[in-house]
Design a protein around this motif. Structure first.
Motif, PDB file in Angstrom:
ATOM      1  N   SER A   1      -1.899  12.432  -7.133  1.00  0.00           N
ATOM      2  CA  SER A   1      -1.189  12.681  -8.393  1.00  0.00           C
ATOM      3  C   SER A   1       0.168  11.980  -8.398  1.00  0.00           C
ATOM      4  CB  SER A   1      -1.017  14.184  -8.633  1.00  0.00           C
ATOM      5  OG  SER A   1      -0.001  14.734  -7.800  1.00  0.00           O
ATOM      6  N   LEU A   2       0.783  11.830  -7.216  1.00  0.00           N
ATOM      7  CA  LEU A   2       2.056  11.119  -7.120  1.00  0.00           C
ATOM      8  C   LEU A   2       1.880   9.640  -7.436  1.00  0.00           C
ATOM      9  CD1 LEU A   2       3.625  12.659  -3.883  1.00  0.00           C
ATOM     10  CD2 LEU A   2       3.726  13.493  -6.234  1.00  0.00           C
ATOM     11  N   LEU A   3       0.744   9.065  -7.046  1.00  0.00           N
ATOM     12  CA  LEU A   3       0.482   7.659  -7.347  1.00  0.00           C
ATOM     13  C   LEU A   3       0.418   7.446  -8.851  1.00  0.00           C
ATOM     14  CD1 LEU A   3      -2.198   6.711  -4.667  1.00  0.00           C
ATOM     15  CD2 LEU A   3       0.264   7.061  -4.421  1.00  0.00           C
ATOM     16  N   ASP A   4      -0.117   8.441  -9.572  1.00  0.00           N
ATOM     17  CA  ASP A   4      -0.165   8.358 -11.029  1.00  0.00           C
ATOM     18  C   ASP A   4       1.239   8.423 -11.639  1.00  0.00           C
ATOM     19  OD1 ASP A   4      -2.946   8.270 -10.978  1.00  0.00           O
ATOM     20  OD2 ASP A   4      -3.140  10.448 -11.143  1.00  0.00           O
ATOM     21  N   ARG A   5       2.115   9.219 -11.035  1.00  0.00           N
ATOM     22  CA  ARG A   5       3.457   9.411 -11.590  1.00  0.00           C
ATOM     23  C   ARG A   5       4.393   8.257 -11.265  1.00  0.00           C
ATOM     24  NH1 ARG A   5       3.886  15.610  -9.325  1.00  0.00           N
ATOM     25  NH2 ARG A   5       2.059  16.407 -10.448  1.00  0.00           N
TER      26      ARG A   5
ATOM     27  N   MET B   1      10.294  10.107  -5.955  1.00  0.00           N
ATOM     28  CA  MET B   1      11.467  10.198  -5.101  1.00  0.00           C
ATOM     29  C   MET B   1      12.581  11.006  -5.758  1.00  0.00           C
ATOM     30  SD  MET B   1      10.483   8.761  -2.360  1.00  0.00           S
ATOM     31  CE  MET B   1      12.014   8.636  -1.427  1.00  0.00           C
ATOM     32  N   ALA B   2      12.732  10.874  -7.076  1.00  0.00           N
ATOM     33  CA  ALA B   2      13.798  11.596  -7.775  1.00  0.00           C
ATOM     34  C   ALA B   2      13.615  13.101  -7.663  1.00  0.00           C
ATOM     35  CB  ALA B   2      13.850  11.176  -9.241  1.00  0.00           C
ATOM     36  N   ASP B   3      12.374  13.563  -7.732  1.00  0.00           N
ATOM     37  CA  ASP B   3      12.087  15.000  -7.687  1.00  0.00           C
ATOM     38  C   ASP B   3      11.586  15.463  -6.328  1.00  0.00           C
ATOM     39  OD1 ASP B   3      12.800  15.184 -10.340  1.00  0.00           O
ATOM     40  OD2 ASP B   3      10.751  14.893 -11.074  1.00  0.00           O
ATOM     41  N   ASN B   4      11.603  14.571  -5.322  1.00  0.00           N
ATOM     42  CA  ASN B   4      11.161  14.931  -3.969  1.00  0.00           C
ATOM     43  C   ASN B   4       9.744  15.488  -3.972  1.00  0.00           C
ATOM     44  OD1 ASN B   4      11.635  15.236  -1.115  1.00  0.00           O
ATOM     45  ND2 ASN B   4      11.913  17.431  -1.458  1.00  0.00           N
ATOM     46  N   GLN B   5       8.884  14.897  -4.798  1.00  0.00           N
ATOM     47  CA  GLN B   5       7.529  15.414  -4.936  1.00  0.00           C
ATOM     48  C   GLN B   5       6.658  15.134  -3.712  1.00  0.00           C
ATOM     49  OE1 GLN B   5       6.247  13.628  -8.607  1.00  0.00           O
ATOM     50  NE2 GLN B   5       7.614  14.884  -9.848  1.00  0.00           N
TER      51      GLN B   5
ATOM     52  N   ARG C   1       0.839  -1.198   0.000  1.00  0.00           N
ATOM     53  CA  ARG C   1       0.000   0.000   0.000  1.00  0.00           C
ATOM     54  C   ARG C   1       0.875   1.249   0.000  1.00  0.00           C
ATOM     55  NH1 ARG C   1      -2.269  -4.727   1.831  1.00  0.00           N
ATOM     56  NH2 ARG C   1      -4.485  -4.544   2.358  1.00  0.00           N
ATOM     57  N   HIS C   2       0.418   2.259  -0.704  1.00  0.00           N
ATOM     58  CA  HIS C   2       0.990   3.593  -0.548  1.00  0.00           C
ATOM     59  C   HIS C   2       0.446   4.176   0.754  1.00  0.00           C
ATOM     60  CE1 HIS C   2       2.459   3.345  -4.650  1.00  0.00           C
ATOM     61  NE2 HIS C   2       1.234   3.031  -5.055  1.00  0.00           N
ATOM     62  N   VAL C   3       1.120   5.233   1.264  1.00  0.00           N
ATOM     63  CA  VAL C   3       0.790   5.731   2.605  1.00  0.00           C
ATOM     64  C   VAL C   3       0.741   7.254   2.642  1.00  0.00           C
ATOM     65  CG1 VAL C   3       1.492   5.795   5.028  1.00  0.00           C
ATOM     66  CG2 VAL C   3       1.923   3.733   3.671  1.00  0.00           C
ATOM     67  N   LEU C   4      -0.365   7.778   3.154  1.00  0.00           N
ATOM     68  CA  LEU C   4      -0.479   9.178   3.550  1.00  0.00           C
ATOM     69  C   LEU C   4      -0.624   9.171   5.063  1.00  0.00           C
ATOM     70  CD1 LEU C   4      -0.786  12.181   2.691  1.00  0.00           C
ATOM     71  CD2 LEU C   4      -3.261  11.787   2.586  1.00  0.00           C
ATOM     72  N   VAL C   5       0.352   9.778   5.776  1.00  0.00           N
ATOM     73  CA  VAL C   5       0.376   9.678   7.231  1.00  0.00           C
ATOM     74  C   VAL C   5       0.411  11.063   7.851  1.00  0.00           C
ATOM     75  CG1 VAL C   5       2.909   9.412   7.177  1.00  0.00           C
ATOM     76  CG2 VAL C   5       1.645   8.720   9.226  1.00  0.00           C
ATOM     77  N   GLU C   6      -0.371  11.240   8.895  1.00  0.00           N
ATOM     78  CA  GLU C   6      -0.338  12.503   9.625  1.00  0.00           C
ATOM     79  C   GLU C   6       1.054  12.727  10.200  1.00  0.00           C
ATOM     80  OE1 GLU C   6      -2.463  15.033  10.312  1.00  0.00           O
ATOM     81  OE2 GLU C   6      -3.990  14.209   8.975  1.00  0.00           O
ATOM     82  N   GLN C   7       1.462  14.001  10.286  1.00  0.00           N
ATOM     83  CA  GLN C   7       2.751  14.285  10.924  1.00  0.00           C
ATOM     84  C   GLN C   7       2.624  14.009  12.432  1.00  0.00           C
ATOM     85  OE1 GLN C   7       4.115  17.234  12.822  1.00  0.00           O
ATOM     86  NE2 GLN C   7       2.068  17.578  13.592  1.00  0.00           N
ATOM     87  N   MET C   8       3.682  13.528  13.073  1.00  0.00           N
ATOM     88  CA  MET C   8       5.000  13.207  12.554  1.00  0.00           C
ATOM     89  C   MET C   8       5.055  11.753  12.059  1.00  0.00           C
ATOM     90  SD  MET C   8       6.899  15.953  13.124  1.00  0.00           S
ATOM     91  CE  MET C   8       8.555  15.257  13.098  1.00  0.00           C
TER      92      MET C   8
ATOM     93  N   SER D   1      10.183  -1.571  -0.793  1.00  0.00           N
ATOM     94  CA  SER D   1       8.791  -1.710  -1.238  1.00  0.00           C
ATOM     95  C   SER D   1       8.476  -0.933  -2.510  1.00  0.00           C
ATOM     96  CB  SER D   1       7.843  -1.240  -0.131  1.00  0.00           C
ATOM     97  OG  SER D   1       7.914   0.173   0.043  1.00  0.00           O
ATOM     98  N   LYS D   2       9.222   0.156  -2.746  1.00  0.00           N
ATOM     99  CA  LYS D   2       8.961   1.047  -3.883  1.00  0.00           C
ATOM    100  C   LYS D   2       7.546   1.628  -3.821  1.00  0.00           C
ATOM    101  CE  LYS D   2      12.979  -0.019  -5.619  1.00  0.00           C
ATOM    102  NZ  LYS D   2      14.124   0.911  -5.488  1.00  0.00           N
ATOM    103  N   LYS D   3       7.056   1.865  -2.617  1.00  0.00           N
ATOM    104  CA  LYS D   3       5.755   2.502  -2.441  1.00  0.00           C
ATOM    105  C   LYS D   3       5.966   3.977  -2.101  1.00  0.00           C
ATOM    106  CE  LYS D   3       2.974   0.193  -3.167  1.00  0.00           C
ATOM    107  NZ  LYS D   3       2.611  -0.382  -4.495  1.00  0.00           N
ATOM    108  N   ILE D   4       4.926   4.768  -2.261  1.00  0.00           N
ATOM    109  CA  ILE D   4       5.008   6.208  -2.014  1.00  0.00           C
ATOM    110  C   ILE D   4       4.456   6.516  -0.623  1.00  0.00           C
ATOM    111  CG2 ILE D   4       4.155   8.484  -2.730  1.00  0.00           C
ATOM    112  CD1 ILE D   4       4.116   7.368  -5.603  1.00  0.00           C
ATOM    113  N   LEU D   5       5.244   7.252   0.146  1.00  0.00           N
ATOM    114  CA  LEU D   5       4.839   7.708   1.473  1.00  0.00           C
ATOM    115  C   LEU D   5       4.926   9.229   1.508  1.00  0.00           C
ATOM    116  CD1 LEU D   5       5.721   6.385   4.959  1.00  0.00           C
ATOM    117  CD2 LEU D   5       6.359   8.712   4.395  1.00  0.00           C
ATOM    118  N   MET D   6       3.883   9.863   2.009  1.00  0.00           N
ATOM    119  CA  MET D   6       3.911  11.316   2.173  1.00  0.00           C
ATOM    120  C   MET D   6       3.357  11.683   3.536  1.00  0.00           C
ATOM    121  SD  MET D   6       2.388  14.372  -0.264  1.00  0.00           S
ATOM    122  CE  MET D   6       0.880  14.858   0.614  1.00  0.00           C
ATOM    123  N   GLU D   7       4.041  12.585   4.201  1.00  0.00           N
ATOM    124  CA  GLU D   7       3.581  13.097   5.485  1.00  0.00           C
ATOM    125  C   GLU D   7       2.566  14.212   5.239  1.00  0.00           C
ATOM    126  OE1 GLU D   7       6.239  13.766   9.265  1.00  0.00           O
ATOM    127  OE2 GLU D   7       6.217  15.586   8.055  1.00  0.00           O
ATOM    128  N   ALA D   8       1.406  14.083   5.856  1.00  0.00           N
ATOM    129  CA  ALA D   8       0.355  15.097   5.694  1.00  0.00           C
ATOM    130  C   ALA D   8       0.610  16.250   6.656  1.00  0.00           C
ATOM    131  CB  ALA D   8      -1.021  14.487   5.935  1.00  0.00           C
TER     132      ALA D   8
END
Length: 358
Positions: free
Chosen positions: A320-324, A330-334, A99-106, A124-131
């Motif tokens: 939008s990151l999941l689409d990319r 990770m390369a562009d720190n999106q 699963r990709h992950v959107l997580v509340e800070q911290m 895992s090559k999954k996308i994680l972003m801190e909300a």
């Protein structure tokens, strides 16, 4: 990944946590017409109450077992709204279960947790972003592009300094609550509020900020920091002075000083507007909402609060990151992962400077 739970309106999301934060976030997902496929919580009564409140019966499955949640819940990504000290474990488990992950800070509360997240991201090559709203704020990051790019503002000139104030009384630090609840270091002011204030400073000054000075008031009763003063400086010599409190209601305000005046952002954590105050001239208000609406293809009027609108912008950006895909992200720190790590680094430095046993 099986995206059968995603529809033409967006990705399906499963939620971990059934507290007040989850309730507020469900409102936003519903406004965006996102299917909420599942809720996992230790307190199934709370989770079932959310399902009933938002008319999710038949769409949202309530899980009382995290292992069953991973085995049977196959949404595109997980949103984590549990307590700070559980974020890392849930996030890494989610990535290991595809699963990709959107997580509340911290996202992490220790160096070992950060190492664990790094390893899991790599494998895992999954996308994680801190909300974190101050890391995603289009207003703050727009100002940051000027400061980090060694540029000059058209009206206030060359940026020189930033002042940030943020404080609110935390109910956990009331004596009766303390007797009932265990207070950990993740409840202290640095982890509880520092992510927002330090996040704003990092968004403005960049990730290569240096801690020039810091002071942390450590409560003898609770053994965690309750007030903090921090001075940061970037490589261009722009400083940020930060005042935060877990026990006092300080103004939520941010100033950017320049050669010919300053910008003032009230309620900077979620604001879409600012005041420009030029030397010798009356303040002028600038509302950027219509611009942000146009860029995100939503309207501020759809949401009850600035906080809800800001989180909706974060959801849209994350999806939008999941689409990319992982590599481009990770390369562009999106997913502003470098900024999240810089905020954590500042927090750990302040802790190390102020706890004699760290």
């Amino acid at each position: 990944m099986d995206d059968s739970n995603a529809d033409s309106r967006g990705y399906g999301v499963a939620i971990i946590g059934a507290g007040a934060m989850s309730r507020e976030r469900i409102k936003i997902y519903r406004t965006l017409n996102r299917p909420i496929t599942a809720i996992y919580s230790h307190n199934t009564d709370k989770a079932k109450a959310l399902v009933e409140e938002f008319g999710l019966t038949g769409q949202t499955v309530v899980f009382d077992s995290i292992s069953s949640f991973w085995d049977y819940e196959k949404s595109s990504y997980v949103y984590i709204a549990s307590t700070n000290d559980s974020h890392c474990n849930y996030a890494t488990e989610a990535m290991m279960h595809d699963r990709h992950v959107l997580v509340e800070q911290m996202m992490v509360c220790s160096i070992s947790e950060l190492a664990k997240v790094h390893e899991c991201l790599k494998n895992s090559k999954k996308i994680l972003m801190e909300a974190n709203p101050t890391l995603s704020s289009p207003l703050i990051t727009g100002f940051g592009r000027v400061i980090r790019g060694h540029q000059v503002f058209e009206d206030i000139g060359r940026p020189t300094n930033v002042c940030i104030s943020y404080g609110r009384s935390n109910s956990k630090f009331v004596r009766d609550d303390f007797l009932r609840q265990k207070i950990t270091i993740s409840d202290g002011v640095l982890f509880n509020l520092g992510g927002y204030a330090i996040g704003a400073a990092v968004s403005l000054l960049g990730t290569h900020v240096e801690v020039i000075n810091s002071h942390l008031d450590i409560s003898h009763e609770y053994h965690v920091g309750v007030n903090a003063n921090i001075i940061l400086r970037n490589r261009q010599g722009v400083t940020a002075t930060i005042t935060i409190s877990n026990v006092s209601n300080l103004p939520c305000a941010l100033d950017i000083g320049g050669s010919y005046g300053y910008y003032f952002i009230k309620d900077f954590v979620h604001s879409q507007s600012y005041m420009s105050c030029l030397n010798g001239n009356p303040p002028e208000e600038h509302d950027m909402t219509s611009r942000f609406d146009s860029e995100a293809h939503i309207k501020r009027s759809m949401f009850e609060t600035d906080s809800a609108y800001n989180f909706a912008l974060q959801i849209l950006h994350f999806e939008s990151l999941l689409d990319r895909g992982y590599e481009a992200c990770m390369a562009d720190n999106q997913n502003h992962f470098r900024e999240s790590k810089a905020v954590f680094r500042v927090i750990t430095e302040v802790l190390a400077n102020n706890y004699s046993d760290v």
